[in-house]
Scaffold this motif. Structure first.
Motif, PDB file in Angstrom:
ATOM      1  N   HIS A   1      89.110  88.702  45.859  1.00 31.71           N
ATOM      2  CA  HIS A   1      89.207  87.318  45.418  1.00 31.71           C
ATOM      3  C   HIS A   1      87.856  86.618  45.564  1.00 31.71           C
ATOM      4  O   HIS A   1      87.168  86.785  46.580  1.00 31.71           O
ATOM      5  CB  HIS A   1      90.243  86.572  46.265  1.00 31.71           C
ATOM      6  N   PRO A   2      87.448  85.835  44.586  1.00 34.26           N
ATOM      7  CA  PRO A   2      86.202  85.073  44.744  1.00 34.26           C
ATOM      8  C   PRO A   2      86.354  84.085  45.885  1.00 34.26           C
ATOM      9  O   PRO A   2      87.419  83.542  46.123  1.00 34.26           O
ATOM     10  CB  PRO A   2      86.044  84.358  43.399  1.00 34.26           C
ATOM     11  N   ALA A   3      85.298  83.874  46.659  1.00 35.19           N
ATOM     12  CA  ALA A   3      85.342  83.019  47.835  1.00 35.19           C
ATOM     13  C   ALA A   3      85.031  81.571  47.506  1.00 35.19           C
ATOM     14  O   ALA A   3      84.816  80.769  48.398  1.00 35.19           O
ATOM     15  CB  ALA A   3      84.356  83.534  48.879  1.00 35.19           C
ATOM     16  N   ALA A   4      84.955  81.216  46.233  1.00 32.25           N
ATOM     17  CA  ALA A   4      84.627  79.837  45.855  1.00 32.25           C
ATOM     18  C   ALA A   4      85.503  79.422  44.688  1.00 32.25           C
ATOM     19  O   ALA A   4      86.264  80.224  44.134  1.00 32.25           O
ATOM     20  CB  ALA A   4      83.160  79.718  45.493  1.00 32.25           C
ATOM     21  N   GLY A   5      85.442  78.132  44.338  1.00 34.52           N
ATOM     22  CA  GLY A   5      86.237  77.657  43.220  1.00 34.52           C
ATOM     23  C   GLY A   5      85.877  76.226  42.884  1.00 34.52           C
ATOM     24  O   GLY A   5      84.977  75.625  43.482  1.00 34.52           O
ATOM     25  N   THR A   6      86.600  75.676  41.911  1.00 34.22           N
ATOM     26  CA  THR A   6      86.295  74.309  41.448  1.00 34.22           C
ATOM     27  C   THR A   6      87.510  73.393  41.518  1.00 34.22           C
ATOM     28  O   THR A   6      87.453  72.254  41.060  1.00 34.22           O
ATOM     29  CB  THR A   6      85.786  74.365  39.993  1.00 34.22           C
ATOM     30  N   GLU A   7      88.635  73.868  42.092  1.00 33.24           N
ATOM     31  CA  GLU A   7      89.850  73.069  42.142  1.00 33.24           C
ATOM     32  C   GLU A   7      89.672  71.859  43.063  1.00 33.24           C
ATOM     33  O   GLU A   7      88.758  71.796  43.878  1.00 33.24           O
ATOM     34  CB  GLU A   7      91.029  73.917  42.628  1.00 33.24           C
ATOM     35  N   LYS A   8      90.621  70.931  42.902  1.00 36.44           N
ATOM     36  CA  LYS A   8      90.597  69.742  43.756  1.00 36.44           C
ATOM     37  C   LYS A   8      91.427  70.023  45.016  1.00 36.44           C
ATOM     38  O   LYS A   8      92.571  70.462  44.933  1.00 36.44           O
ATOM     39  CB  LYS A   8      91.156  68.534  43.020  1.00 36.44           C
ATOM     40  N   ILE A   9      90.834  69.757  46.164  1.00 43.28           N
ATOM     41  CA  ILE A   9      91.480  69.998  47.459  1.00 43.28           C
ATOM     42  C   ILE A   9      91.520  68.699  48.246  1.00 43.28           C
ATOM     43  O   ILE A   9      90.521  67.987  48.338  1.00 43.28           O
ATOM     44  CB  ILE A   9      90.719  71.074  48.268  1.00 43.28           C
ATOM     45  N   MET A  10      92.692  68.409  48.813  1.00 39.59           N
ATOM     46  CA  MET A  10      92.809  67.260  49.697  1.00 39.59           C
ATOM     47  C   MET A  10      92.765  67.752  51.144  1.00 39.59           C
ATOM     48  O   MET A  10      93.568  68.595  51.551  1.00 39.59           O
ATOM     49  CB  MET A  10      94.112  66.501  49.466  1.00 39.59           C
ATOM     50  N   VAL A  11      91.828  67.223  51.935  1.00 38.29           N
ATOM     51  CA  VAL A  11      91.683  67.561  53.351  1.00 38.29           C
ATOM     52  C   VAL A  11      92.272  66.423  54.172  1.00 38.29           C
ATOM     53  O   VAL A  11      91.875  65.265  54.020  1.00 38.29           O
ATOM     54  CB  VAL A  11      90.205  67.775  53.719  1.00 38.29           C
ATOM     55  N   VAL A  12      93.234  66.776  55.052  1.00 36.52           N
ATOM     56  CA  VAL A  12      93.868  65.785  55.923  1.00 36.52           C
ATOM     57  C   VAL A  12      93.639  66.224  57.367  1.00 36.52           C
ATOM     58  O   VAL A  12      94.159  67.257  57.800  1.00 36.52           O
ATOM     59  CB  VAL A  12      95.378  65.655  55.637  1.00 36.52           C
ATOM     60  N   GLU A  13      92.846  65.457  58.109  1.00 35.86           N
ATOM     61  CA  GLU A  13      92.469  65.799  59.487  1.00 35.86           C
ATOM     62  C   GLU A  13      92.139  64.516  60.234  1.00 35.86           C
ATOM     63  O   GLU A  13      91.351  63.695  59.765  1.00 35.86           O
ATOM     64  CB  GLU A  13      91.264  66.742  59.471  1.00 35.86           C
ATOM     65  N   ASP A  14      92.769  64.330  61.419  1.00 33.10           N
ATOM     66  CA  ASP A  14      92.558  63.084  62.151  1.00 33.10           C
ATOM     67  C   ASP A  14      91.248  63.082  62.932  1.00 33.10           C
ATOM     68  O   ASP A  14      90.734  62.017  63.275  1.00 33.10           O
ATOM     69  CB  ASP A  14      93.732  62.826  63.105  1.00 33.10           C
TER      70      ASP A  14
END
Length: 641
Positions: free
Chosen positions: A514-527
């Motif tokens: 699997h390629p280790a990169a991409g262009t998708e949108k990711i939401m990061v949730v971290e306090d």
């Protein structure tokens, strides 16, 4: 004077009739030699069910079970009466209705004035007596069946405890001494009481003759085994209130004591685990930030080898800190063991060189492995840690050097194994023994060696975590660890691990890289701001479009404005009304095609279970390196719906 004899004879006859007719026993007067009945009293008619006129002039053969019985009785009684004036004996007789019953006979002879010989036979129905005796025998048989099959020692003694009336066979099993030895000396059992318990136990035992008594104490069997005894007795009083006998029961409660100690140890470990787990969570967040930023710095140190070397040292130290936290989390039962099929012989063989370097030249290592050893399903690295901990403890017990012996063996445990660990169910186990020739462990502390932070080493030489961590890892693996020691003669730590019952399933090999990169949108949730900033930076470096939120509520509001979000990357433990699993469930309700990757430094799998999510939900454990993050994100995104 002569005129008085008829009166006396008349009075004697009346007295005879009065006495005989009121007897409850049957009376027969028989004319010899044919045993013809010439007189019967009313009791005889009632007992045998014949009227008097039917009995008189008949022979006693009528009253016997059959002719053979009559012949035997006639022969036996005649033989006795030929030697002595009276015959007494028991024989079965027959009533008019055919019923047979036991009787007692008392027969004597006399001769009248004419010289005719007669026999007087007094017959008593002893059916009730026989029934009582049968009931008593049945009761005694039942008592012995119960007493002799009890695992506890049941005993009866006289009030002064100078004579044992009964001791059940369990005494031989528990004390390892013969029952006869206790009959010979009722106090001989006291000699086996552990010296540390003897004074207290004997003070209580002396109360037996006066009041109820109960005590727990240890005994040392002749074979050296130490057993815990629960002993109690009660005085039995007669109708006058005086003690007639003492009845007691003594039970081997060694297994119960071991389970009690196990439960206490488990409570200690759980309490410490909560503390350790909380610290590990915060520490993993810090390690995540350190590890991630050092990796980013390494990529920027192109051409500056001096700075890159320093960064690599920091990264290496971070990895070791991560491994330490991982072990602490296993100790706290907050980290799932990565179980694989392990050949312990092969593992020990690979560790041999490392152990040699670690223990030093003064310690000789002997390895005795069973070549047919069963495989076990364990976390290899954790069991290696256990073995290393045990070896180091053994080395420290041999200050002047000695021999460390590591032994492996197969062991079948069943319910009849007296020396089997109390907490282990019956089954197949593999054992690892680590035996040393050191100073040994004092009896008063051997029960504490698995306690967290307990150590006998001087300050700065031990934390007291090695054995407690070993205990936790082995228990989490479904096994048990125990210690035995003789001061001055060394110690043996023994690990039991369940045999692997089924072959380890072979996971399919993914042939696609699997390629280790991409262009998708990711939401990061971290306090945690530092962790969130790092994730945003790392994912941005990999080419993803990243949006971020500091809690679950803000994330849900953000999702509504970004319906093209492909992946939710959320921490598991977060403050506020929504934790990671809850956010997962609410988010996929709004975006059904949304992929989710959860990450946590503490309690991740438990949080999933508590929230009702599947155990195979994608998880990434903190701390993680950039490559691990890249692969985990890519794998979740490429998973088919």
């Amino acid at each position: 004077m002569g005129g008085e004899f008829p009166v006396a004879r008349t009075m004697a006859q009346a007295l005879f009739n009065q006495l005989v007719e009121n007897l409850l026993d049957a009376v027969f007067v028989l004319e010899k030699p044919f045993r013809r009945i010439v007189y019967v009293n009313q009791a005889a008619c009632d007992m045998f069910g014949y009227p008097a006129e039917h009995l008189v002039e008949s022979t006693t053969e009528l009253l016997h079970v059959d002719a053979d019985h009559f012949a035997r009785f006639h022969s036996w009684s005649s033989e006795v009466l030929a030697r002595q004036p009276q015959f007494r004996g028991e024989f079965r007789m027959r009533r008019a209705n055919g019923e047979t019953f036991p009787t007692h006979h008392s027969v004597s002879l006399f001769t009248d004035e004419s010289g005719t010989e007669f026999a007087v036979s007094v017959v008593r129905d002893i059916s009730e007596q026989h029934a009582q005796q049968a009931a008593l025998r049945k009761s005694e048989t039942r008592f012995r069946q119960i007493a002799e099959n009890l695992r506890e020692v049941f005993w009866i003694a006289d009030p002064s405890k100078t004579r044992m009336e009964y001791v059940s066979p369990a005494y031989e099993t528990i004390w390892g001494l013969s029952v006869d030895s206790l009959y010979d000396d009722p106090h001989s059992f006291e000699h086996a009481i552990h010296p540390d318990d003897r004074e207290r136990a004997l003070a209580l035992i002396r109360q037996q003759a006066h009041s109820e008594y109960e005590a727990e104490y240890r005994i040392i069997r002749a074979d050296g085994a130490v057993r815990w005894i629960w002993d109690r007795s009660v005085p039995i009083r007669d109708e006058r209130g005086e003690v007639d006998r003492i009845v007691g029961i003594a039970e081997d409660i060694t297994i119960l004591k071991e389970r009690e100690a196990e439960a206490l140890q488990a409570r200690k470990m759980d309490a410490l685990g909560q503390l350790t787990g909380g610290i590990s969570h915060d520490f993993n967040n810090m390690l995540t930030v350190i590890m991630g930023n050092v990796e980013l710095l390494l990529e920027r140190q192109v051409g500056d080898e001096s700075s890159a070397a320093l960064a690599r040292d920091v990264l290496d130290a971070t990895r070791r800190a991560r491994d330490l936290v991982s072990r602490l989390m296993t100790f706290a039962r907050q980290k799932t063991l990565r179980r694989t099929s392990v050949d312990l012989n092969e593992m020990i063989d690979r560790l041999d060189a490392l152990l040699g370097r670690t223990l030093g030249e003064n310690v000789r290592i002997d390895v005795e492995c069973d070549p047919s050893l069963w495989p076990v399903l364990v976390d290899r690295s954790q069991i290696e840690t256990c073995l290393l901990n045990l070896a180091i403890n053994a080395r420290d017990a041999m200050r002047s050097g000695g021999v460390l012996t590591i032994t492996t063996a197969n062991r079948k445990l069943d319910i009849h194994d007296a020396d089997a660990p109390a907490r282990l169910p019956a089954g197949d186990y593999v054992t690892i023994e680590v035996r040393d020739t050191g100073c040994g462990i004092a009896p008063d502390i051997i029960d504490r060696i698995f306690d967290p932070f307990f150590t006998t080493k001087p300050p700065g030489e031990g934390t007291g975590m090695g054995l407690s961590m070993t205990y936790a890892i082995v228990r989490e693996s479904g096994g048990h660890v125990e210690a035995e020691s003789h001061p001055g003669k060394g110690s043996c730590l023994r690990i039991f691990l369940p045999r692997q019952q089924k072959p380890e399933p072979q996971l399919p090999v993914d042939q696609h890289d699997h390629p280790a990169a991409g262009t998708e949108k990711i939401m990061v949730v971290e306090d945690q701001d530092m962790v969130r900033n790092l994730l945003v930076s790392q994912l941005g470096q990999l080419g993803y479009h990243v949006i971020e939120a500091s809690d679950g509520t803000a994330a849900l509001e953000l999702i509504d404005g970004h319906p093209d979000t492909a992946l939710l990357l959320s921490d598991v433990i977060m403050p506020g009304s929504l934790n990671g699993p809850q956010l997962y469930q609410r988010a996929v309700e709004r975006l059904p095609r949304l992929k989710v990757l959860l990450c946590s430094g503490y309690g991740g799998r438990q949080a999933l279970a508590d929230s009702g999510l599947s155990a195979d939900t994608a998880m990434l454990a903190k701390p993680f390196r950039l490559g691990q993050l890249a692969r985990a994100v890519r794998e979740v995104l490429d998973t088919r719906d």
